[in-house]
Design a protein around this motif. Structure first.
Motif, short mmCIF file in Angstrom:
data_model
loop_
_atom_site.label_atom_id
_atom_site.label_comp_id
_atom_site.label_asym_id
_atom_site.label_seq_id
_atom_site.Cartn_x
_atom_site.Cartn_y
_atom_site.Cartn_z
N GLN A 1 -125.33 35.97 -48.77
CA GLN A 1 -125.41 35.26 -50.05
C GLN A 1 -124.02 34.82 -50.52
O GLN A 1 -123.86 33.71 -51.06
CB GLN A 1 -126.06 36.15 -51.10
N LEU A 2 -123.05 35.67 -50.30
CA LEU A 2 -121.67 35.36 -50.68
C LEU A 2 -121.17 34.11 -49.95
O LEU A 2 -120.58 33.21 -50.56
CB LEU A 2 -120.77 36.56 -50.35
N GLU B 1 -122.98 31.79 -48.54
CA GLU B 1 -123.79 30.64 -48.94
C GLU B 1 -123.30 30.03 -50.25
O GLU B 1 -123.23 28.81 -50.40
CB GLU B 1 -125.26 31.06 -49.06
N LYS B 2 -122.93 30.89 -51.19
CA LYS B 2 -122.52 30.41 -52.52
C LYS B 2 -121.06 30.00 -52.59
O LYS B 2 -120.69 29.11 -53.35
CB LYS B 2 -122.79 31.52 -53.56
N ASN B 3 -120.22 30.67 -51.79
CA ASN B 3 -118.78 30.41 -51.89
C ASN B 3 -118.16 30.47 -50.50
O ASN B 3 -117.38 31.36 -50.19
CB ASN B 3 -118.13 31.45 -52.82
N LYS B 4 -118.50 29.50 -49.66
CA LYS B 4 -118.08 29.51 -48.27
C LYS B 4 -116.58 29.27 -48.14
O LYS B 4 -116.06 28.27 -48.64
CB LYS B 4 -118.84 28.43 -47.48
#
Length: 274
Positions: free
Chosen positions: A66-67, A69-72
């Motif tokens: 998730q990390l 995905e949100k802040n690549k």
């Protein structure tokens, strides 16, 4: 060997990026598999090896995905079945998107990126019989997916029993990929893996690992992460590393025969400067 050393250097740079993300976001991880042997036996890479296996408790694994995905992070990413239509596994890779390689491990070569293998660690039933049933059920789904994609997923260099080689040969001829819905099978596999919580189970494991049933161990073997040294970097290792490696490999300190010291046969096409 020179090419192998370059892949190792690129993988180490990727590891540092991964560790920074984990430390900043309080995510648990453990070195496992051959990389863990490397920590204990070589304090770094197994000389002929070039990859790193990471295990993350399922909750941390999900948070990590998730990390990203949100802040690549720029130049890095995730390879899994949701980001790559040709990826037919229930685990993920953290990849260096600026590096491109060719891997000649399965029958059909494939292009990829420098990677870390990221495996979810899952719980299993406390009851011995129910645990056995769960493991066999998981392996059945894994076999279905491997058979459906035998030319790209199965290690063609691995030494196998005669019967297993014969079955694999037959499967290459039969168009079984048309009979198996890979996405649905992977969905069923993942639902099964998620049935027992890593943090409250007495037995846990990397149920997507190469060593199958041998990867099922008491939860205390992982425990609170300890520190080990890998190429001069302090990394997380299981609390009972010796017991874990012994369960998986037996005498893990003994070097394998030279004909079994096989790397991933990687050809570098382009790479980032590190």
């Amino acid at each position: 060997m020179e090419n192998n050393k370059k892949v190792q250097d690129l993988t180490l740079a990727l590891l540092r990026e991964f560790m920074t993300l984990c430390e900043e976001n309080n995510l648990r991880y453990y070195f496992t598999g051959g990389a863990l042997i490397g920590v204990v036996r070589h304090q770094g890479f197994i000389p002929w090896d070039d990859d790193i296996d990471i295990g993350m408790p399922r909750k941390d694994y999900d948070r990590f995905l998730q990390l990203i995905e949100k802040n690549k992070p720029e130049g890095y990413g995730i390879c899994n079945r949701f980001t790559d239509k040709d990826w037919h596994f229930a685990m993920s890779q953290f990849i260096d998107e600026e590096s491109v390689i060719e891997i000649n491990l399965a029958e059909q070569p494939r292009q990829a990126h420098i990677w870390l293998d990221i495996f979810p660690l899952d719980g299993l039933p406390d009851n011995r019989f129910l645990r056995w049933i769960r493991v066999k059920h998981i392996l059945l789904y894994r076999y279905f997916v491997q058979i459906a994609h035998i030319r790209t997923q199965v290690d063609s260099h691995r030494k196998r029993p005669v019967v297993e080689k014969a079955v694999l040969g037959i499967m290459k001829v039969i168009p079984i990929v048309r009979l198996i819905d890979t996405d649905k099978t992977l969905d069923k596999l993942e639902n099964l893996l998620r049935k027992s919580d890593f943090d409250v189970s007495a037995y846990v494991g990397n149920m997507l690992g190469r060593y199958r049933e041998k990867e099922v161990v008491p939860a205390v073997y992982f425990g609170k992460p300890q520190k080990g040294t890998f190429e001069g970097i302090e990394v997380n290792i299981p609390a009972k590393t010796h017991e874990l490696l012994t369960a998986m490999y037996g005498d893990y300190r003994k070097l394998p025969p030279e004909n079994q010291r096989v790397a991933h046969n990687v050809k570098i096409i382009k790479y980032r400067e590190v």
